[in-house]
Design a protein around this motif. Sequence first.
Motif, PDB file in Angstrom:
ATOM      1  N   UNK A  81      32.974  21.321  62.987  1.00  0.00           N
ATOM      2  CA  UNK A  81      33.627  21.870  64.113  1.00  0.00           C
ATOM      3  C   UNK A  81      34.396  22.871  63.744  1.00  0.00           C
ATOM      4  N   UNK A  82      35.107  22.946  62.502  1.00  0.00           N
ATOM      5  CA  UNK A  82      36.022  24.153  62.231  1.00  0.00           C
ATOM      6  C   UNK A  82      35.008  25.388  61.763  1.00  0.00           C
ATOM      7  N   UNK A  83      34.089  25.110  61.141  1.00  0.00           N
ATOM      8  CA  UNK A  83      33.077  26.390  60.742  1.00  0.00           C
ATOM      9  C   UNK A  83      32.303  26.871  61.839  1.00  0.00           C
ATOM     10  N   UNK A  84      31.925  25.983  62.776  1.00  0.00           N
ATOM     11  CA  UNK A  84      31.150  26.483  63.866  1.00  0.00           C
ATOM     12  C   UNK A  84      31.706  26.789  65.315  1.00  0.00           C
ATOM     13  N   UNK A  85      33.112  26.216  65.327  1.00  0.00           N
ATOM     14  CA  UNK A  85      33.758  26.194  66.407  1.00  0.00           C
ATOM     15  C   UNK A  85      33.215  25.552  67.736  1.00  0.00           C
TER      16      UNK A  85
END
Length: 498
Positions: free
Chosen positions: A102-106
């Motif tokens: 979730x953090x890396x792909x938004x």
Amino acid sequence: MTIETPAKASPLLPVPELERRLAQQALIAEFGRFALKNPPFQAMLDEACRIAADGLEVDFAKVLEPLPGENALLLRAGIGWKPGLVGRARIGADLESPAGYAFRTAEPVISNHLSDEKRFRTPKLMADHGVKRAINVIIQGESDAFGVLEADSRDPGAFSPHDIHFLQALANTLGVAIDKERSRLEIERLGAELAEREAHLQRAVALNPQVPWTANAEGRTVDVNERWLALTGLTREEVLGESWVQASHCDDRPAVGKAWADAVENGGFYDIEHRVRLAEGSHRWMRSHARPWRDAQGRIVLWYGATEDIHGRKLAEQRVAQSEERLAVAINAAALGLYDYDVASGRVELDARVREIWGIETEESVSFAAFVGGVHPEDQTAMQAKIDRAFSPQGDGRYAAEYRVLRRSDGATRWVAATGRAAVEKGRPVRLVGIVQDISARVAAEERLRAALADKDLLAREIDHRIKNSLSMVGGLLLLETRREKIGLRDTPEHLSW
């Protein structure tokens, strides 16, 4: 969006579910009102976790923050987790981690069956707490992403796309609040930095002996330091505009006014030394200087200037000038010449009198070798030996010598007496400074005296010799007469009579 969808979704929400969604919206509004009160940063993160857990009716919620330089997310805030984990526990930030993805792909992530999950691994933190399903969204406002907001449950139920909308709305509100907090902290930091710079400037101005002042583009004074008012006894109104020049000594006002007018007209530097009348009526020497500040188009906006007290320096310069004048008079009266030998460069500075003695042109650059070359060949060795003794670290640095000079211009021989002091640093010769006096007249007089004394001595010896000869003759005659009497001779021969 990475979502594990339920097997079948109802086209219409039942009333309890609709009420739940309305309650979630109310919770988001509640968090927004809370964030507007500028709570402490950690309290805001903790409240977001509480709102997430209440809105999704779960036991666990957390805010994960990336660790600089590490591929991990820190459990920055949370609810439901065992004591001691918040602020210490870490979760992987790679794509195989639900929160990391979730953090890396938004993109939001829903995983309703962690035990059977094929897309991601189950982090140890969640496995240790029996978490069966999780939902993750990114926390981001206008600036860079702060981290991940996650809700977790032990229940075997399922998160729906509506839950994603609630949690993302909460995360977005949190992101805006974080942006606001970051801006506030940055403003506070800049304000504190500005205040410190201002305090530093004020301290520097207070300790700086220079008195600052400001003038507009037309050259009219618009601001002066309080110290200038105390120093001159003038009021602020009396020094603003163009009246400030009246503080200068009456003899200096024309030069001060012209120098300032020229600087303003030409946009150049202003720098002048002048006397200023003090409050008690005395005058002190000051130096006033200023430079223009220009805008992007090159137009002068303001003049920034300063005035400093140079009275002590000016008096010292006057004393030095008087001393140099007296020294010059004394040197001229004594017919002395000055020389200055710089060992490092090998050059010798000579004044006009020394150049006249050596027969060297006025503008000619002279090396030490050329200077020594003007000395009579028979005297060069002795002269150099005395210079070497002066430069010896064991000596007192004094130099004194008398030698002949063969004047370059006409080949005439001049006798000189040279004295000086040598400078030695760390055992190495540095400089020899001294004076030279033409003693040719004195040497000639001494030669004449010696010659006269030699003539007198020769005359005295001749007279003494003749006296001795005369006395010897008289003695011989007396002895002869005595002998004649003894043998009875009475008559003296004519050639022996006197």
